[in-house]
Design an enzyme around this catalytic site. Sequence first.
Site, PDB file in Angstrom:
ATOM      1  CD  GLN A  22      -3.297  -4.803   6.148  1.00  0.00           C
ATOM      2  OE1 GLN A  22      -3.217  -3.739   5.557  1.00  0.00           O
ATOM      3  NE2 GLN A  22      -3.596  -5.931   5.533  1.00  0.00           N
ATOM      4  CG  ASP A  49     -10.523  -2.582   3.351  1.00  0.00           C
ATOM      5  OD1 ASP A  49     -10.109  -2.874   2.224  1.00  0.00           O
ATOM      6  OD2 ASP A  49     -10.020  -3.005   4.403  1.00  0.00           O
ATOM      7  CE  LYS A  72      -3.864  -2.275   2.192  1.00  0.00           C
ATOM      8  NZ  LYS A  72      -3.693  -3.460   2.987  1.00  0.00           N
TER       9      LYS A  72
END
Length: 279
Positions: free
Chosen positions: A91, A114, A47
């Site tokens: 995460q 997300d 990322k």
Amino acid sequence: MILDGKKLKEKKLNILKEETSKLDKKLTLCVIQVGEDTASEIYVNQKKKMADFVGFAFKHIKLKNDVSEDYLLSIIDKENKDDKTTGIIVQMPLPSHINETKIQNAIDYHKDIDGLSDINTGRLVHNRKTLISCTPKGILELLKEYNIKIESKHVVIVGRSNLVGKPLVNLFLNENATVTICHSKTKNLKDYTITADILISAVGKKNLITKDMVKQNAVVIDVGITRENNKLYGDVDFDNVFNKASYITPVPGGVGPMTVTELGYNVLEAYQLRSDANE
Ligand code: NAP
């Protein structure tokens, strides 16, 4: 024919870099990581690499494995309120003492890059403009890049996770496909997979999908990842299915690169959604 996610990633990230450079504001991708999970380290680095390439600021908040849920929630709240932060990702997986669903829903849905909050999931179901989970979105982008027709096709998805399988159902329904979803309790999996024009496997079991389970000229998308002796394998018996499929994604180099690409696009979309008064 191979569906080359690596090549499309390069093309799409260059376009994103160009788009981002035209903005007045520098966008910020905030990644919150709890603990030191090896796979998470790899994904966070990917990322950061993407963010550096595109020109986003990268804010990495690293918390200890025993951090309390309340403290994590307070950090998310701070980032929600920070105007400089465009998109937030926590995460996964999180340590077992933290409720992942609660954490996903604590992120302001405008910053939920997300796309896993209940609000963004619901908006996808209702076919409203929203931030969509990156892997499913990446799969759709890959199919579109190769001009693969989706409307009226039978799409069979193996795996029903909130991250991959369920968003895929709605994405393909919104594209006017007919969709079947299978999971661990499905009996005679082959009866379903053999009827697929587009077959997507998102399970994480090496060689789950064998040649006899695939229709001649089907499009085969392999999401699964199994790590064995530092090598990555998908769910599909690639060598044997390759000649039967019209298109197929390799592992690695297929769906994986598309996931981080779409995360980048979600940062830009998060910014645009916030700026859009009529949203
Ligand atoms: P997950 O939450 O573990 O879900 C796996 C799904 O597979 C479940 O729905 C499960 O059914 C189903 N399943 C398990 N065994 C099965 C079987 N024998 N036959 C049919 N279905 C079966 O995993 P996930 O997060 O969706 O990820 C799936 C795989 O994709 C993993 O290997 C993951 O590493 C990979 N992945 C790759 C990317 C990428 O960017 N390339 C992104 C995300 C995930 P039940 O619901 O009945 O348990």
